[in-house]
Design a protein around this motif. Structure first.
Motif, PDB file in Angstrom:
ATOM      1  N   MET A   1     120.790  14.104  99.869  1.00 46.69           N
ATOM      2  CA  MET A   1     121.290  13.381 101.032  1.00 46.69           C
ATOM      3  C   MET A   1     121.870  12.050 100.597  1.00 46.69           C
ATOM      4  N   ALA A   2     123.022  11.688 101.157  1.00 47.70           N
ATOM      5  CA  ALA A   2     123.670  10.435 100.808  1.00 47.70           C
ATOM      6  C   ALA A   2     122.892   9.247 101.378  1.00 47.70           C
ATOM      7  N   THR A   3     122.932   8.121 100.633  1.00 48.08           N
ATOM      8  CA  THR A   3     122.249   6.919 101.064  1.00 48.08           C
ATOM      9  C   THR A   3     123.133   6.056 101.940  1.00 48.08           C
ATOM     10  N   LYS A   4     124.381   6.404 102.069  1.00 47.82           N
ATOM     11  CA  LYS A   4     125.369   5.529 102.685  1.00 47.82           C
ATOM     12  C   LYS A   4     125.039   5.167 104.131  1.00 47.82           C
ATOM     13  N   PHE A   5     125.141   3.870 104.420  1.00 49.41           N
ATOM     14  CA  PHE A   5     125.021   3.372 105.788  1.00 49.41           C
ATOM     15  C   PHE A   5     126.400   2.979 106.295  1.00 49.41           C
ATOM     16  N   TYR A   6     126.602   3.173 107.593  1.00 48.60           N
ATOM     17  CA  TYR A   6     127.870   2.834 108.227  1.00 48.60           C
ATOM     18  C   TYR A   6     127.653   1.691 109.223  1.00 48.60           C
ATOM     19  N   PRO A   7     128.542   0.702 109.255  1.00 48.75           N
ATOM     20  CA  PRO A   7     128.411  -0.387 110.235  1.00 48.75           C
ATOM     21  C   PRO A   7     128.916   0.068 111.606  1.00 48.75           C
ATOM     22  N   LEU A   8     127.985   0.373 112.501  1.00 47.24           N
ATOM     23  CA  LEU A   8     128.351   0.912 113.806  1.00 47.24           C
ATOM     24  C   LEU A   8     128.189  -0.136 114.905  1.00 47.24           C
ATOM     25  N   PRO A   9     129.236  -0.374 115.678  1.00 43.06           N
ATOM     26  CA  PRO A   9     129.130  -1.278 116.824  1.00 43.06           C
ATOM     27  C   PRO A   9     128.293  -0.637 117.938  1.00 43.06           C
ATOM     28  N   ILE A  10     127.583  -1.464 118.678  1.00 48.17           N
ATOM     29  CA  ILE A  10     126.835  -0.978 119.834  1.00 48.17           C
ATOM     30  C   ILE A  10     127.783  -0.878 121.016  1.00 48.17           C
ATOM     31  N   LYS A  11     127.980   0.355 121.484  1.00 50.22           N
ATOM     32  CA  LYS A  11     128.887   0.614 122.599  1.00 50.22           C
ATOM     33  C   LYS A  11     128.258   0.224 123.932  1.00 50.22           C
ATOM     34  N   GLY A  12     126.962   0.410 124.029  1.00 50.55           N
ATOM     35  CA  GLY A  12     126.252   0.067 125.254  1.00 50.55           C
ATOM     36  C   GLY A  12     124.769  -0.021 124.999  1.00 50.55           C
ATOM     37  N   ILE A  13     124.075  -0.838 125.782  1.00 47.69           N
ATOM     38  CA  ILE A  13     122.620  -0.952 125.642  1.00 47.69           C
ATOM     39  C   ILE A  13     122.026  -1.273 127.016  1.00 47.69           C
ATOM     40  N   HIS A  14     121.029  -0.478 127.423  1.00 41.86           N
ATOM     41  CA  HIS A  14     120.346  -0.772 128.674  1.00 41.86           C
ATOM     42  C   HIS A  14     118.918  -0.258 128.597  1.00 41.86           C
ATOM     43  N   LYS A  15     118.091  -0.724 129.514  1.00 39.79           N
ATOM     44  CA  LYS A  15     116.673  -0.386 129.497  1.00 39.79           C
ATOM     45  C   LYS A  15     116.398   0.861 130.329  1.00 39.79           C
ATOM     46  N   THR A  16     115.691   1.816 129.721  1.00 45.36           N
ATOM     47  CA  THR A  16     115.230   2.979 130.476  1.00 45.36           C
ATOM     48  C   THR A  16     113.866   2.695 131.085  1.00 45.36           C
ATOM     49  N   THR A  17     113.078   1.790 130.435  1.00 44.92           N
ATOM     50  CA  THR A  17     111.857   1.208 131.000  1.00 44.92           C
ATOM     51  C   THR A  17     111.868  -0.262 130.600  1.00 44.92           C
ATOM     52  N   SER A  18     110.886  -1.015 131.052  1.00 41.65           N
ATOM     53  CA  SER A  18     110.862  -2.451 130.762  1.00 41.65           C
ATOM     54  C   SER A  18     110.733  -2.748 129.279  1.00 41.65           C
ATOM     55  N   ASP A  19     110.204  -1.797 128.498  1.00 40.93           N
ATOM     56  CA  ASP A  19     109.995  -2.047 127.065  1.00 40.93           C
ATOM     57  C   ASP A  19     110.696  -1.018 126.177  1.00 40.93           C
ATOM     58  N   GLY A  92     128.200  -4.786 121.502  1.00 38.88           N
ATOM     59  CA  GLY A  92     129.165  -5.399 120.600  1.00 38.88           C
ATOM     60  C   GLY A  92     128.592  -5.768 119.246  1.00 38.88           C
ATOM     61  N   ASP A  93     127.259  -5.895 119.143  1.00 37.71           N
ATOM     62  CA  ASP A  93     126.634  -6.155 117.841  1.00 37.71           C
ATOM     63  C   ASP A  93     126.805  -4.941 116.935  1.00 37.71           C
ATOM     64  N   THR A  94     126.718  -5.165 115.627  1.00 41.66           N
ATOM     65  CA  THR A  94     126.855  -4.089 114.642  1.00 41.66           C
ATOM     66  C   THR A  94     125.529  -3.819 113.958  1.00 41.66           C
ATOM     67  N   VAL A  95     125.195  -2.534 113.808  1.00 46.53           N
ATOM     68  CA  VAL A  95     123.970  -2.118 113.137  1.00 46.53           C
ATOM     69  C   VAL A  95     124.338  -1.144 112.026  1.00 46.53           C
ATOM     70  N   GLU A  96     123.681  -1.270 110.878  1.00 48.46           N
ATOM     71  CA  GLU A  96     123.886  -0.330 109.781  1.00 48.46           C
ATOM     72  C   GLU A  96     123.134   0.961 110.094  1.00 48.46           C
ATOM     73  N   VAL A  97     123.839   2.093 110.057  1.00 42.61           N
ATOM     74  CA  VAL A  97     123.251   3.369 110.471  1.00 42.61           C
ATOM     75  C   VAL A  97     123.581   4.463 109.458  1.00 42.61           C
ATOM     76  N   MET A  98     122.572   5.243 109.087  1.00 41.82           N
ATOM     77  CA  MET A  98     122.748   6.383 108.199  1.00 41.82           C
ATOM     78  C   MET A  98     123.104   7.614 109.041  1.00 41.82           C
ATOM     79  N   PRO A  99     123.932   8.532 108.544  1.00 38.67           N
ATOM     80  CA  PRO A  99     124.282   9.736 109.302  1.00 38.67           C
ATOM     81  C   PRO A  99     123.055  10.545 109.730  1.00 38.67           C
ATOM     82  N   PRO A 100     123.186  11.369 110.753  1.00 39.15           N
ATOM     83  CA  PRO A 100     122.057  12.130 111.303  1.00 39.15           C
ATOM     84  C   PRO A 100     121.355  12.993 110.258  1.00 39.15           C
ATOM     85  N   ASN A 101     120.054  13.125 110.443  1.00 31.28           N
ATOM     86  CA  ASN A 101     119.229  13.908 109.534  1.00 31.28           C
ATOM     87  C   ASN A 101     118.079  14.511 110.347  1.00 31.28           C
TER      88      ASN A 101
END
Length: 357
Positions: A1-19, A92-101
């Motif tokens: 499995m590749a170690t590569k991380f991709y810089p992914l922007p957050i398209k949307g973020i909301h709460k499904t519960t308070s935490d 709009g923030d960016t998070v480093e993300v590895m492809p699905p596994n």
């Protein structure tokens, strides 16, 4: 499995519960192929928090048919990444993300009529929801029953999404909610899922003879209780698929007492990954292969370091290792020589592992 991380922007973020935050990532067109996934798989997220690199694995709670990549991050006590995700991250923030596994799924069969059952607790619903939605959409003849435990109604993660799915597939999808800190009118659904409740469920709701596959996700205690109950009642191991969402399963590698036969001996460890090789000496029966390699500045894939996510899976080509715990590899993988390097320490003079195998 590749170690590569991709810089992914957050398209949307909301709460499904308070935490618990639902985070949807924006995938560039040129990266879409790398991020194709199956229901039940997960993403490894990486961020630098207070000067320290933190990696955590979160299951995708979206379906591949949604053409979206969404994870649910529940804030836990002293959880550095989960607190960061719920209190700091924004659209709009960016998070480093590895492809699905991950391998917490079964193949879709559009022609068959199959009956599925899922047991989940808390944030264990995230891969389960992806699995349920995908099978209901892709297998028009199949049914799904979900038994879902939470503390209160307000703590039910993805409640609106579950209700929406139930309304869409009223004749093929049933949901049974269990609450541990909010009294229910029906005793069966009041409190945790235990052996007595399982007896009632399998006498009055489920017929194990017509169920094709079971999916279990949640705390270790509940998952192992249900797994052992099914095994005792002659449900085949290949029908039961589980993934742990629990603190003690995410514990770091713990050294065991070293056998007198290998005390003082060293092992020549060779690691193949991404077309490169790393060779180093490691005292037998001490550190894990993964930790030792990381201390040598190796860039290897890993996430939980608790024997759960299988991100560090590699094939043992030569030598022997002792694996402390294994919550992720199937027996067929073990028989084929695969190990979890985060839990494996060498017990022979030479060990060769291949991450690309």
């Amino acid at each position: 499995m590749a170690t590569k991380f991709y810089p992914l922007p957050i398209k949307g973020i909301h709460k499904t519960t308070s935490d618990c935050a639902l985070i949807t990532f924006d995938i560039k067109d040129e990266w879409q192929d790398d991020f194709q996934y199956s229901q039940g798989q997960h993403l490894t997220l990486k961020a630098t928090i207070n000067g320290e690199e933190i990696r955590r694995t979160y299951s995708l709670c979206s379906s591949p048919f949604d053409k979206e990549w969404r994870v649910a991050v529940k804030k836990v006590e002293d959880g550095r990444f989960s607190t960061f995700a719920n209190e700091v991250l924004q659209k709009g923030d960016t998070v480093e993300v590895m492809p699905p596994n991950g391998r917490f799924f079964v193949k879709i069969d559009k022609e068959k009529q199959k009956n599925y059952v899922a047991f989940a607790a808390g944030s264990g619903i995230t891969p389960i929801f992806s699995i349920i939605k995908t099978h209901l959409l892709a297998e028009p003849k199949s049914t799904f029953r979900l038994f879902y435990a939470n503390q209160t109604v307000n703590s039910i993660i993805l409640k609106e999404e579950i209700d929406g799915l139930k309304n869409l597939f009223m004749d093929r999808f049933e949901v049974f909610h269990f609450l541990t800190k909010q009294e229910r009118d029906i005793p069966l659904f009041d409190g945790r899922i235990d052996e007595a409740k399982l007896d009632i469920i399998f006498k009055s709701i489920l017929d194990k003879d017509v169920i094709d596959d079971y999916f279990l996700c949640g705390p270790q205690e509940m998952i192992f209780l249900i797994r052992d109950y099914l095994s005792t009642n002659e449900v085949g191991n290949k029908q039961v698929h589980f993934e742990l969402f629990t603190a003690n399963a995410q514990a770091q590698f713990k050294k065991k007492a070293v056998s007198a036969a290998i005390t003082g001996k060293t092992c020549e460890v060779t690691i193949h990954e991404g077309g490169k090789s790393l060779k180093f000496q490691l005292a037998q029966g001490t550190d894990s292969i993964l930790d030792a390699a990381l201390n040598k500045s190796a860039d290897l894939p890993f996430a939980c370091k608790g024997g759960v996510c299988c991100t560090c899976r590699a094939k043992l080509l030569e030598g022997k290792v002792e694996m402390q715990v294994n919550y992720g590899l199937e027996q067929e993988e073990l028989d084929a020589g695969y190990i979890l390097t985060c839990q494996s320490t060498p017990i022979t003079d030479k060990v060769v592992v291949d991450y690309d195998g």
